[in-house]
Design a protein around this motif. Structure first.
Motif, mmCIF file in Angstrom:
data_model
loop_
_atom_site.group_PDB
_atom_site.id
_atom_site.type_symbol
_atom_site.label_atom_id
_atom_site.label_comp_id
_atom_site.label_asym_id
_atom_site.label_seq_id
_atom_site.Cartn_x
_atom_site.Cartn_y
_atom_site.Cartn_z
ATOM 1 N N TYR A 184 0.848 -1.198 0.000
ATOM 2 C CA TYR A 184 0.000 0.000 0.000
ATOM 3 C C TYR A 184 0.881 1.244 0.000
ATOM 4 O O TYR A 184 1.696 1.427 0.900
ATOM 5 C CB TYR A 184 -0.908 -0.083 1.223
ATOM 6 C CG TYR A 184 -1.651 1.150 1.656
ATOM 7 C CD1 TYR A 184 -2.038 2.154 0.773
ATOM 8 C CD2 TYR A 184 -2.006 1.299 3.006
ATOM 9 C CE1 TYR A 184 -2.736 3.265 1.214
ATOM 10 C CE2 TYR A 184 -2.709 2.403 3.454
ATOM 11 C CZ TYR A 184 -3.061 3.392 2.555
ATOM 12 O OH TYR A 184 -3.750 4.488 2.997
ATOM 13 N N LEU A 185 0.715 2.097 -1.004
ATOM 14 C CA LEU A 185 1.437 3.371 -1.074
ATOM 15 C C LEU A 185 0.517 4.463 -0.560
ATOM 16 O O LEU A 185 -0.503 4.772 -1.176
ATOM 17 C CB LEU A 185 1.868 3.653 -2.518
ATOM 18 C CG LEU A 185 2.678 4.922 -2.753
ATOM 19 C CD1 LEU A 185 4.016 4.868 -2.021
ATOM 20 C CD2 LEU A 185 2.902 5.139 -4.247
ATOM 21 N N MET A 186 0.881 5.088 0.554
ATOM 22 C CA MET A 186 -0.022 5.984 1.262
ATOM 23 C C MET A 186 0.021 7.411 0.700
ATOM 24 O O MET A 186 1.085 8.004 0.552
ATOM 25 C CB MET A 186 0.335 6.017 2.754
ATOM 26 C CG MET A 186 0.338 4.644 3.409
ATOM 27 S SD MET A 186 0.762 4.684 5.174
ATOM 28 C CE MET A 186 -0.777 5.304 5.870
ATOM 29 N N GLY A 187 -1.173 7.944 0.377
ATOM 30 C CA GLY A 187 -1.292 9.355 0.056
ATOM 31 C C GLY A 187 -0.823 9.781 -1.317
ATOM 32 O O GLY A 187 -0.552 10.955 -1.546
ATOM 33 N N VAL A 188 -0.753 8.858 -2.267
ATOM 34 C CA VAL A 188 -0.285 9.152 -3.631
ATOM 35 C C VAL A 188 -1.351 8.679 -4.602
ATOM 36 O O VAL A 188 -1.870 7.565 -4.461
ATOM 37 C CB VAL A 188 1.053 8.422 -3.893
ATOM 38 C CG1 VAL A 188 1.514 8.621 -5.318
ATOM 39 C CG2 VAL A 188 2.133 8.888 -2.897
ATOM 40 N N GLY A 189 -1.722 9.465 -5.597
ATOM 41 C CA GLY A 189 -1.224 10.738 -6.019
ATOM 42 C C GLY A 189 -1.967 11.074 -7.306
ATOM 43 O O GLY A 189 -3.172 10.860 -7.451
ATOM 44 N N THR A 190 -1.274 11.545 -8.308
ATOM 45 C CA THR A 190 -1.857 11.869 -9.613
ATOM 46 C C THR A 190 -2.144 10.588 -10.397
ATOM 47 O O THR A 190 -1.637 9.509 -10.044
ATOM 48 C CB THR A 190 -0.891 12.723 -10.437
ATOM 49 O OG1 THR A 190 0.269 11.928 -10.765
ATOM 50 C CG2 THR A 190 -0.457 13.969 -9.668
ATOM 51 N N ASP A 221 5.656 -0.213 -10.337
ATOM 52 C CA ASP A 221 6.674 -0.424 -9.297
ATOM 53 C C ASP A 221 6.290 -1.523 -8.311
ATOM 54 O O ASP A 221 7.070 -1.841 -7.410
ATOM 55 C CB ASP A 221 6.915 0.876 -8.533
ATOM 56 C CG ASP A 221 7.618 1.933 -9.375
ATOM 57 O OD1 ASP A 221 8.356 1.567 -10.297
ATOM 58 O OD2 ASP A 221 7.413 3.137 -9.108
ATOM 59 N N GLY A 222 5.068 -2.082 -8.438
ATOM 60 C CA GLY A 222 4.671 -3.192 -7.581
ATOM 61 C C GLY A 222 3.674 -2.868 -6.499
ATOM 62 O O GLY A 222 3.444 -3.678 -5.599
ATOM 63 N N VAL A 223 3.033 -1.687 -6.557
ATOM 64 C CA VAL A 223 2.059 -1.292 -5.552
ATOM 65 C C VAL A 223 0.693 -1.896 -5.867
ATOM 66 O O VAL A 223 0.285 -1.957 -7.029
ATOM 67 C CB VAL A 223 1.948 0.249 -5.478
ATOM 68 C CG1 VAL A 223 0.861 0.678 -4.494
ATOM 69 C CG2 VAL A 223 3.294 0.871 -5.090
ATOM 70 N N ASP A 224 -0.029 -2.314 -4.824
ATOM 71 C CA ASP A 224 -1.370 -2.896 -4.968
ATOM 72 C C ASP A 224 -2.483 -1.945 -4.572
ATOM 73 O O ASP A 224 -3.606 -2.055 -5.076
ATOM 74 C CB ASP A 224 -1.501 -4.151 -4.088
ATOM 75 C CG ASP A 224 -0.430 -5.178 -4.367
ATOM 76 O OD1 ASP A 224 -0.328 -5.612 -5.518
ATOM 77 O OD2 ASP A 224 0.313 -5.532 -3.423
ATOM 78 N N MET A 225 -2.208 -1.017 -3.645
ATOM 79 C CA MET A 225 -3.272 -0.190 -3.048
ATOM 80 C C MET A 225 -2.820 1.266 -2.994
ATOM 81 O O MET A 225 -1.666 1.551 -2.633
ATOM 82 C CB MET A 225 -3.576 -0.683 -1.627
ATOM 83 C CG MET A 225 -3.951 -2.156 -1.539
ATOM 84 S SD MET A 225 -3.830 -2.794 0.158
ATOM 85 C CE MET A 225 -5.065 -1.791 0.997
ATOM 86 N N PHE A 226 -3.757 2.167 -3.326
ATOM 87 C CA PHE A 226 -3.479 3.597 -3.298
ATOM 88 C C PHE A 226 -4.623 4.331 -2.612
ATOM 89 O O PHE A 226 -5.772 3.896 -2.687
ATOM 90 C CB PHE A 226 -3.363 4.158 -4.724
ATOM 91 C CG PHE A 226 -2.322 3.514 -5.587
ATOM 92 C CD1 PHE A 226 -1.050 4.068 -5.699
ATOM 93 C CD2 PHE A 226 -2.612 2.362 -6.318
ATOM 94 C CE1 PHE A 226 -0.089 3.482 -6.510
ATOM 95 C CE2 PHE A 226 -1.661 1.777 -7.130
ATOM 96 C CZ PHE A 226 -0.388 2.333 -7.224
ATOM 97 N N ASP A 227 -4.315 5.471 -2.017
ATOM 98 C CA ASP A 227 -5.343 6.417 -1.581
ATOM 99 C C ASP A 227 -4.794 7.812 -1.772
ATOM 100 O O ASP A 227 -3.574 8.021 -1.763
ATOM 101 C CB ASP A 227 -5.725 6.205 -0.117
ATOM 102 C CG ASP A 227 -4.736 6.886 0.818
ATOM 103 O OD1 ASP A 227 -5.040 7.980 1.333
ATOM 104 O OD2 ASP A 227 -3.629 6.337 1.030
#
Length: 390
Positions: free
Chosen positions: A250-256, A266-272
């Motif tokens: 989970y990549l927190m707080g990103v983005g455009t 890059d391998g991220v599964d979750m965004f907010d």
């Protein structure tokens, strides 16, 4: 409960498709999670979120602790019944909000002492307190309490030594969060948060220590906090794919939109991110063909919708069919410009629906491309479309 099933991977990048089973449902990843700070995604009915394909939304531990408080939440059995959202919910730990209080708070090894921004009461947030609040909220995914390492403070850029001290305290808080979560017999999932500022060696140390603690999932925190874009992209490229392949990232707080597609690669599964809702309220709209500022005078007489390919309620109306030259569909740019100029509440409601629909549909298209083995082609077309301009 959390079950993470890896479905496919992309041979050209670190991108992957998965299904994540939580106590309130299954989430298909990669996924974007709309932010509902006070128990509501601003200006959007829960049914509208459901209709546009939202699978999981966020709640904010700090703000819900302030108002309405734990007693009210306890009486409803948690946040799901309180806000009438019966799909999964993720809650942050409150660490970022405490960090953002600046001079109003004092961070110690035990936790954070601060004055309530609501009424000035003296309050204390610790890993144990955060876990208690999140247990009351009954969120499907809870986050450890961490210290969000700033990029700079009053013009002073955080040094490696300062970032290390912050990261190491977050690791100690991670263990305390994990222990408290277990004592509370919380049946949901707790994620650890990788910190370390803009220093790859510290990110790796944090990652290794958290993986040894065996959390059900992991987040990358401390990005999009004022650092140059190149440094954010550097951490995005370094950290996600080094986390365990069999657990969610989970990549927190990103983005455009561009950040999301790059993050998937890059391998991220979750965004907010608050960007789609906040920008909508400020008149900036995301479209397949670039960003659009509805306040610009050129939209005053424009009969087109925001995005001719979009099927959201703002662009397509109740038909759910993309606009055509005959005028079938939803609301024109001219109408949305008019609502904004007049301060009518329908304006930000419609633009918020559009921006969230765009983000959710973007992730839907990413998942379809990964399923079809065409992620590289999708990325190329996405970049070309966004560069075309509206």
């Amino acid at each position: 409960m959390l079950k993470f099933e890896l479905l496919t991977t992309d041979p050209t990048s670190h991108a992957r498709r998965a299904a994540m089973t939580l106590n309130h449902g299954v989430v298909q990843t990669p996924v974007f999670m709309p932010v509902g700070t006070y128990g509501t995604v601003k200006g959007v009915m829960p049914q509208s979120l459901h209709d546009m394909g939202a699978q999981i939304i966020l709640g904010n531990t700090f703000h819900l602790w302030m108002r309405p408080g734990q007693d009210v939440m306890q009486s409803f059995g948690g946040l799901h019944a309180f806000e009438q959202w019966h799909k999964p919910i993720l809650t942050d730990s409150g660490g970022f909000q405490v960090w953002s209080l600046g001079a109003m708070r004092k961070i110690t090894e035990e936790g954070v002492h601060f004055a309530s921004p609501v009424n000035g009461d003296k309050l204390f947030m610790s890993p144990e307190v955060s876990m208690q609040i999140q247990t009351t909220l009954n969120s499907d995914i809870a986050m450890q309490l961490d210290e969000c390492t700033p990029y700079e403070t009053k013009g002073h850029i955080t040094t490696e030594s300062e970032a290390r001290q912050s990261m190491e305290m977050s690791l100690r808080w991670a263990r305390r969060s994990q222990d408290a979560f277990a004592r509370l017999q919380n049946p949901n999932a707790l994620f650890g948060i990788v910190q370390g500022g803009m220093f790859e060696n510290l990110r790796q140390e944090s990652l290794d220590a958290l993986v040894a603690m065996d959390f059900p999932g992991y987040a990358i925190g401390g990005v999009s906090v004022g650092e140059p874009k190149e440094q954010m992209l550097q951490i995005m490229a370094h950290t996600p794919h080094r986390l365990p392949a069999h657990k969610p990232r989970y990549l927190m707080g990103v983005g455009t939109p561009e950040d999301l597609v790059q993050g998937v690669a890059d391998g991220v599964d979750m965004f907010d991110c608050v960007m789609p809702t906040r920008n909508a309220r400020n008149g900036t709209l995301f479209t397949r063909f670039g960003d659009l500022k509805i306040r610009n005078a050129r939209h005053k007489t424009d009969h087109q919708p925001l995005d001719t390919t979009c099927t959201c309620h703002a662009c397509a109306g109740s038909s759910g069919v993309a606009w055509d030259a005959g005028g079938r569909g939803g609301f024109s740019r001219a109408y949305l410009h008019h609502l904004d100029r007049c301060g009518e509440m329908l304006g930000p409601m419609l633009t918020t629906i559009h921006n969230l629909h765009y983000y959710l549909n973007l992730m839907r298209e990413v998942r379809s491309a990964l399923d079809a083995g065409q992620f590289a082609q999708f990325r190329a077309q996405f970049k070309a479309d966004r560069a075309r301009g509206v």
